[in-house]
Design a protein around this motif. Structure first.
Motif, PDB file in Angstrom:
ATOM      1  N   PHE A 141      38.063  47.141  35.844  1.00 33.87           N
ATOM      2  CA  PHE A 141      37.963  45.789  35.639  1.00 33.87           C
ATOM      3  C   PHE A 141      37.477  44.474  34.555  1.00 33.87           C
ATOM      4  O   PHE A 141      37.362  43.972  33.612  1.00 33.87           O
ATOM      5  CB  PHE A 141      38.866  44.823  35.826  1.00 33.87           C
ATOM      6  N   ASP A 142      36.254  44.979  34.617  1.00 31.91           N
ATOM      7  CA  ASP A 142      34.958  43.806  34.549  1.00 31.91           C
ATOM      8  C   ASP A 142      34.905  44.276  33.159  1.00 31.91           C
ATOM      9  O   ASP A 142      34.833  43.862  32.130  1.00 31.91           O
ATOM     10  CB  ASP A 142      33.886  43.668  35.188  1.00 31.91           C
ATOM     11  N   ALA A 143      34.961  46.046  32.620  1.00 36.94           N
ATOM     12  CA  ALA A 143      34.283  46.546  32.007  1.00 36.94           C
ATOM     13  C   ALA A 143      35.838  46.854  30.555  1.00 36.94           C
ATOM     14  O   ALA A 143      35.381  46.194  29.366  1.00 36.94           O
ATOM     15  CB  ALA A 143      34.176  47.989  31.806  1.00 36.94           C
ATOM     16  N   MET A 144      37.047  46.526  31.255  1.00 39.35           N
ATOM     17  CA  MET A 144      38.182  46.637  30.956  1.00 39.35           C
ATOM     18  C   MET A 144      38.327  44.256  29.786  1.00 39.35           C
ATOM     19  O   MET A 144      38.462  44.820  28.905  1.00 39.35           O
ATOM     20  CB  MET A 144      39.313  46.884  31.399  1.00 39.35           C
ATOM     21  N   ASP A 145      37.614  44.060  30.165  1.00 36.70           N
ATOM     22  CA  ASP A 145      37.854  42.362  29.916  1.00 36.70           C
ATOM     23  C   ASP A 145      36.738  42.416  29.418  1.00 36.70           C
ATOM     24  O   ASP A 145      37.022  41.672  28.045  1.00 36.70           O
ATOM     25  CB  ASP A 145      37.007  41.818  31.124  1.00 36.70           C
ATOM     26  N   ARG A 146      35.526  42.837  29.185  1.00 34.15           N
ATOM     27  CA  ARG A 146      34.265  42.707  28.285  1.00 34.15           C
ATOM     28  C   ARG A 146      35.212  43.129  27.175  1.00 34.15           C
ATOM     29  O   ARG A 146      34.659  43.403  25.387  1.00 34.15           O
ATOM     30  CB  ARG A 146      33.718  44.103  28.748  1.00 34.15           C
ATOM     31  N   MET A 147      35.557  44.008  27.339  1.00 35.95           N
ATOM     32  CA  MET A 147      36.142  45.688  25.553  1.00 35.95           C
ATOM     33  C   MET A 147      36.786  44.454  25.177  1.00 35.95           C
ATOM     34  O   MET A 147      37.270  44.296  23.610  1.00 35.95           O
ATOM     35  CB  MET A 147      36.032  46.412  26.338  1.00 35.95           C
ATOM     36  N   HIS A 171      45.720  46.740  41.967  1.00 34.37           N
ATOM     37  CA  HIS A 171      45.888  47.559  40.625  1.00 34.37           C
ATOM     38  C   HIS A 171      46.748  46.699  39.614  1.00 34.37           C
ATOM     39  O   HIS A 171      46.164  46.155  38.848  1.00 34.37           O
ATOM     40  CB  HIS A 171      45.550  48.402  41.017  1.00 34.37           C
ATOM     41  N   PHE A 172      47.810  46.406  40.357  1.00 29.98           N
ATOM     42  CA  PHE A 172      48.324  45.916  38.903  1.00 29.98           C
ATOM     43  C   PHE A 172      48.996  44.417  38.787  1.00 29.98           C
ATOM     44  O   PHE A 172      48.356  44.121  36.943  1.00 29.98           O
ATOM     45  CB  PHE A 172      50.280  45.817  39.397  1.00 29.98           C
ATOM     46  N   ASP A 173      48.600  43.161  39.705  1.00 31.38           N
ATOM     47  CA  ASP A 173      47.669  42.433  39.439  1.00 31.38           C
ATOM     48  C   ASP A 173      46.690  42.158  38.827  1.00 31.38           C
ATOM     49  O   ASP A 173      46.645  41.564  38.500  1.00 31.38           O
ATOM     50  CB  ASP A 173      48.011  41.928  40.834  1.00 31.38           C
ATOM     51  N   LEU A 174      45.435  42.810  39.142  1.00 27.21           N
ATOM     52  CA  LEU A 174      44.659  42.359  38.611  1.00 27.21           C
ATOM     53  C   LEU A 174      44.757  43.170  36.901  1.00 27.21           C
ATOM     54  O   LEU A 174      44.399  42.321  36.283  1.00 27.21           O
ATOM     55  CB  LEU A 174      43.273  43.558  39.111  1.00 27.21           C
ATOM     56  N   ALA A 175      45.201  44.289  36.883  1.00 23.37           N
ATOM     57  CA  ALA A 175      44.875  44.542  35.386  1.00 23.37           C
ATOM     58  C   ALA A 175      45.798  43.840  34.648  1.00 23.37           C
ATOM     59  O   ALA A 175      45.250  43.011  33.328  1.00 23.37           O
ATOM     60  CB  ALA A 175      45.399  46.035  35.197  1.00 23.37           C
ATOM     61  N   ALA A 176      46.807  43.463  34.847  1.00 25.31           N
ATOM     62  CA  ALA A 176      47.652  42.367  34.220  1.00 25.31           C
ATOM     63  C   ALA A 176      46.652  41.063  33.764  1.00 25.31           C
ATOM     64  O   ALA A 176      47.331  40.462  33.104  1.00 25.31           O
ATOM     65  CB  ALA A 176      49.119  41.910  35.435  1.00 25.31           C
ATOM     66  N   ARG A 236      56.926  43.149  34.400  1.00 22.81           N
ATOM     67  CA  ARG A 236      57.387  42.265  35.341  1.00 22.81           C
ATOM     68  C   ARG A 236      55.886  41.182  34.898  1.00 22.81           C
ATOM     69  O   ARG A 236      56.010  39.735  34.828  1.00 22.81           O
ATOM     70  CB  ARG A 236      56.975  42.647  36.818  1.00 22.81           C
ATOM     71  N   ARG A 237      55.068  41.029  34.610  1.00 19.76           N
ATOM     72  CA  ARG A 237      53.848  40.850  35.183  1.00 19.76           C
ATOM     73  C   ARG A 237      53.567  40.328  34.002  1.00 19.76           C
ATOM     74  O   ARG A 237      51.734  39.307  33.547  1.00 19.76           O
ATOM     75  CB  ARG A 237      52.620  41.752  35.935  1.00 19.76           C
ATOM     76  N   CYS A 238      53.399  40.583  32.546  1.00 16.79           N
ATOM     77  CA  CYS A 238      53.304  40.378  31.363  1.00 16.79           C
ATOM     78  C   CYS A 238      54.463  39.580  30.671  1.00 16.79           C
ATOM     79  O   CYS A 238      54.459  40.236  29.738  1.00 16.79           O
ATOM     80  CB  CYS A 238      51.996  41.547  30.330  1.00 16.79           C
TER      81      CYS A 238
END
Ligand code: HRO
Length: 309
Positions: A141-147, A171-176, A236-238
């Protein structure tokens, strides 16, 4: 009833198109999608330089779907950018899938796409499996955030992300949570193949694909319920974003499920690989028949109507 819909300000005569990677490697394959009854088309995920990909056999169909470890074979982003420059957008919208092997490669590619100022829609592949030694960005999730911070700073237009499946609510929560930090991420395509499965041939007592000791991404019937869950979880999350459904689609009924779960458009992978571009005429007809039978005037009325008990 009508199958047409609008997405990111562009009109789609049908919500259906190919999943990136399937029958979209070169201009001949892309033109066969253009000539089909699909509502759009997306290019094979591209890298900065052309790649030959993994040794064959690297894609195998099974009775319930497919397994692949292609290794990102593609012509290089310049080839697909040239195709996007020559494309007639009045025929149907075009998506470009981008899968840089590094953050810098993604920045360079989206900068070139930005400078071309085309109606092409970018789908950033964050779930590119099958490149041995490289972690899957969307599972870090950190790499995705940086990207996403870097790409949304560079690419000053709405774009989307291609996500792998998640299997844990946390993981749904964190990714969203990460995706919702980036308003420029206008859509989420769920799902990419279910990573690192293993198909075994018992006659030969062997794996069926050569790369990675036979480990590869799973597609087809195997993945439909997981795809629907990921579509609905991110729908639901986005609420500010659109979701494109991908995974396990082989019939009009499967498309209707994806729409109920929250999808705006729907991609077809394994079934397209196996049936060919003619599948889109069949799927459009099957979907239209379901909408008629149920009394829906458009696919927009179906989106997200899934009821819980
Ligand atoms: O091995 C591949 O090329 C590949 N295979 C997949 O199933 N999904 C992807 O995103 C990619 Cl990039």
């Amino acid at each position: 009833t009508t199958l047409s819909t609008t997405f990111l300000g562009q009109t789609f005569a049908s919500p259906l198109f190919n999943a990136s990677g399937v029958r979209c490697f070169d201009k001949d394959e892309l033109n066969s999608l253009l000539a089909s009854a699909s509502g759009s088309l997306v290019t094979k995920s591209c890298t900065r330089e052309a790649r030959t990909g993994n040794p064959e056999p690297r894609y195998v169909a099974t009775p319930l779907g497919s397994i692949n470890s292609m290794g990102l074979p593609n012509k290089g982003y310049g080839y697909y950018l040239d195709y996007a420059k020559a494309h007639d957008y009045s025929k149907k919208p075009l998506f470009m899938s981008v899968a840089g092997l590094s953050l810098d490669d993604n920045i360079a590619m989206v900068a070139a796409i930005r400078d071309a100022a085309l109606p092409a829609i970018v789908e950033l592949n964050l779930s590119c499996p099958n490149v041995p030694g490289k972690p899957q960005i969307a599972y870090d999730f950190d790499a995705m955030d940086r990207m996403l911070a870097a790409v949304s700073a560079e690419y000053d237009r709405p774009f989307g992300v291609k996500m792998p499946p998640y299997f844990d609510i946390a993981h749904f929560d964190l990714a969203a949570e990460v995706l919702n930090r980036y308003p420029a991420v206008a859509f989420i395509t769920c799902i990419n193949s279910v990573g690192n499965a293993l198909v075994i041939d018992i006659e030969r007592e062997e794996v069926v694909i050569k790369p990675k000791d036979g480990f590869g991404g799973l597609g087809g019937d195997y993945v439909l319920p997981t795809a629907l869950a990921n579509v609905n979880a991110f729908h639901r999350r986005c609420p500010e974003k659109r979701v494109i459904g991908c995974g396990g689609v082989r019939s009009g009924e499967h498309i209707f499920m994806h729409l109920l779960a929250g999808a705006s458009l729907v991609q077809v992978g394994t079934a397209l690989q196996e049936e060919g571009p003619g599948i889109f005429a069949r799927l459009n007809a099957e979907l239209a028949a379901i909408l008629e039978r149920k009394g829906y005037a458009s696919i927009d009325e179906v989106r997200g109507r899934l009821k819980t008990l």
